[in-house]
Design a protein around this motif. Structure first.
Motif, PDB file in Angstrom:
ATOM      1  N   PRO A   1      26.492  45.076  50.105  1.00 33.65           N
ATOM      2  CA  PRO A   1      27.819  44.955  49.484  1.00 33.65           C
ATOM      3  C   PRO A   1      28.738  46.174  49.643  1.00 33.65           C
ATOM      4  CG  PRO A   1      26.283  45.746  47.868  1.00 33.65           C
ATOM      5  CD  PRO A   1      25.516  45.662  49.166  1.00 33.65           C
ATOM      6  N   TYR A   2      28.251  47.279  50.238  1.00 34.94           N
ATOM      7  CA  TYR A   2      29.016  48.532  50.183  1.00 34.94           C
ATOM      8  C   TYR A   2      30.390  48.432  50.837  1.00 34.94           C
ATOM      9  CZ  TYR A   2      24.814  50.828  48.440  1.00 34.94           C
ATOM     10  OH  TYR A   2      23.735  51.193  47.678  1.00 34.94           O
ATOM     11  N   LEU A   3      30.464  47.808  52.002  1.00 36.35           N
ATOM     12  CA  LEU A   3      31.765  47.675  52.669  1.00 36.35           C
ATOM     13  C   LEU A   3      32.687  46.771  51.867  1.00 36.35           C
ATOM     14  CD1 LEU A   3      33.511  48.363  55.091  1.00 36.35           C
ATOM     15  CD2 LEU A   3      32.522  46.393  56.305  1.00 36.35           C
ATOM     16  N   THR A   4      32.111  45.730  51.279  1.00 35.72           N
ATOM     17  CA  THR A   4      32.892  44.814  50.447  1.00 35.72           C
ATOM     18  C   THR A   4      33.471  45.537  49.231  1.00 35.72           C
ATOM     19  OG1 THR A   4      31.383  43.034  51.123  1.00 35.72           O
ATOM     20  CG2 THR A   4      32.844  42.611  49.231  1.00 35.72           C
ATOM     21  N   ILE A   5      32.668  46.407  48.655  1.00 34.72           N
ATOM     22  CA  ILE A   5      33.131  47.174  47.487  1.00 34.72           C
ATOM     23  C   ILE A   5      34.287  48.085  47.877  1.00 34.72           C
ATOM     24  CG2 ILE A   5      32.475  48.891  45.757  1.00 34.72           C
ATOM     25  CD1 ILE A   5      29.583  47.799  46.032  1.00 34.72           C
ATOM     26  N   LEU A   6      34.143  48.771  49.018  1.00 34.84           N
ATOM     27  CA  LEU A   6      35.198  49.675  49.478  1.00 34.84           C
ATOM     28  C   LEU A   6      36.506  48.938  49.724  1.00 34.84           C
ATOM     29  CD1 LEU A   6      33.392  52.155  51.918  1.00 34.84           C
ATOM     30  CD2 LEU A   6      34.499  52.689  49.740  1.00 34.84           C
ATOM     31  N   LYS A   7      36.424  47.694  50.154  1.00 39.55           N
ATOM     32  CA  LYS A   7      37.626  46.896  50.378  1.00 39.55           C
ATOM     33  C   LYS A   7      38.217  46.378  49.067  1.00 39.55           C
ATOM     34  CE  LYS A   7      36.327  45.246  54.995  1.00 39.55           C
ATOM     35  NZ  LYS A   7      36.001  44.046  55.816  1.00 39.55           N
ATOM     36  N   PHE A   8      37.402  46.366  48.018  1.00 39.17           N
ATOM     37  CA  PHE A   8      37.805  45.771  46.744  1.00 39.17           C
ATOM     38  C   PHE A   8      38.550  46.760  45.840  1.00 39.17           C
ATOM     39  CE2 PHE A   8      37.163  44.015  42.468  1.00 39.17           C
ATOM     40  CZ  PHE A   8      37.451  42.674  42.683  1.00 39.17           C
ATOM     41  N   VAL A   9      38.265  48.071  45.993  1.00 38.35           N
ATOM     42  CA  VAL A   9      38.754  49.050  45.015  1.00 38.35           C
ATOM     43  C   VAL A   9      40.003  49.862  45.382  1.00 38.35           C
ATOM     44  CG1 VAL A   9      36.457  49.332  44.025  1.00 38.35           C
ATOM     45  CG2 VAL A   9      37.191  50.855  45.873  1.00 38.35           C
ATOM     46  N   PRO A  10      40.540  49.798  46.624  1.00 37.48           N
ATOM     47  CA  PRO A  10      41.689  50.665  46.949  1.00 37.48           C
ATOM     48  C   PRO A  10      42.883  50.535  46.020  1.00 37.48           C
ATOM     49  CG  PRO A  10      40.782  49.764  48.955  1.00 37.48           C
ATOM     50  CD  PRO A  10      40.081  49.070  47.816  1.00 37.48           C
ATOM     51  N   ASP A  11      43.218  49.323  45.572  1.00 41.62           N
ATOM     52  CA  ASP A  11      44.351  49.186  44.660  1.00 41.62           C
ATOM     53  C   ASP A  11      44.078  49.879  43.331  1.00 41.62           C
ATOM     54  OD1 ASP A  11      42.375  47.316  44.203  1.00 41.62           O
ATOM     55  OD2 ASP A  11      43.730  45.792  43.425  1.00 41.62           O
TER      56      ASP A  11
END
Length: 262
Positions: A50-60
């Protein structure tokens, strides 16, 4: 024992600023930075889900965190300046009000203040969650900034004030044109440290439904149940931001110290 022989001990909630004179701390900063960046690159590459998915989820959430931090620190500086001047005022009533504000605010945990101001504002007027968060953070950190300004202004030799008054400046002009510009060089580094401390404390505003980094992480973890992985990434992001800001403040302090020696 002279004043120069006395070691000043500073303990705060901000980051450990890597001074060039402290080789151990500088080395630790580089190890921490390389390790943090390395993990933020390696984890998504080795385990995209899930790490890449998490990184894409939190920028905002990062954007919201900086919005709250910058707005809160700006208002905290304004409140701190007024509080610091109030603490130095010869007017006993103004001095008492400013001192009471500092004592009360510094004696109540930030989380309690966040809840209190959020719900107190809600009973008067409905404001967006992010506005309530900024007001609460600024109100709390304004008390700490007040002591920073008080100490910075007090550090200026009283002879500067006397010289300014002898030249025809009134007290307000002396403070605005003579004392504050000199005090700012002393005040700037601790203000930077408070900025880092405030940024870390913005994680508390997630409780008010503000979509900061931690809030976004909690939302993802609640959906995926990847709590360990999510909070690992959140911790690394906070650490990276803190490390970069601490280095920036270190460089600022170094330039200020060299400027004063000229």
């Amino acid at each position: 024992m002279s004043k120069d022989d006395i070691t000043k001990i500073e303990v705060g909630d901000g980051a450990a600023i890597p001074s060039p004179d402290d080789k151990g701390l500088v080395s630790a900063w580089w190890v921490a930075l390389i390790g943090t960046v390395g993990m933020l690159i390696a984890l998504p590459v080795l385990k995209p889900d899930p790490y890449l998915t998490i990184l894409k989820f939190v920028p905002d959430g990062i954007v919201v965190t900086f919005e709250v931090t910058i707005l809160a620190i700006v208002f905290a500086i304004i409140i701190g300046l007024l509080t610091g001047l109030g603490r130095l005022s010869s007017n006993r009533f103004i001095n008492m009000i400013a001192s009471l504000y500092v004592e009360v605010v510094r004696g109540i945990p930030l989380l309690v203040q966040l809840f209190y101001i959020y719900f107190a504002l809600g009973r008067i007027v409905r404001v967006p969650d992010i506005v309530a968060a900024v007001i609460a953070m600024a109100f709390c950190y304004g008390a700490y900034m007040g002591e920073v300004f008080r100490a910075g202004i007090s550090s200026i030799d009283h002879g500067q004030t006397e010289a300014s008054l002898s030249l025809g400046f009134d007290k307000k002009q002396t403070m605005a044109y003579v004392v504050l510009p000199q005090a700012w060089r002393t005040i700037l580094p601790p203000v930077g440290n408070e900025f880092i401390a405030l940024l870390k404390d913005t994680s508390l505003v997630s409780i008010l439904a503000v979509a900061d980094i931690l809030r976004r992480g909690r939302e993802y973890a609640a959906e995926s149940f990847n709590y360990f992985e999510t909070y690992t990434i959140i911790a690394l992001i906070y650490l990276l931001i803190t490390l970069l800001l601490s280095k920036l403040i270190s460089a600022m302090e170094y330039r200020l110290s060299h400027y004063e020696r000229r």
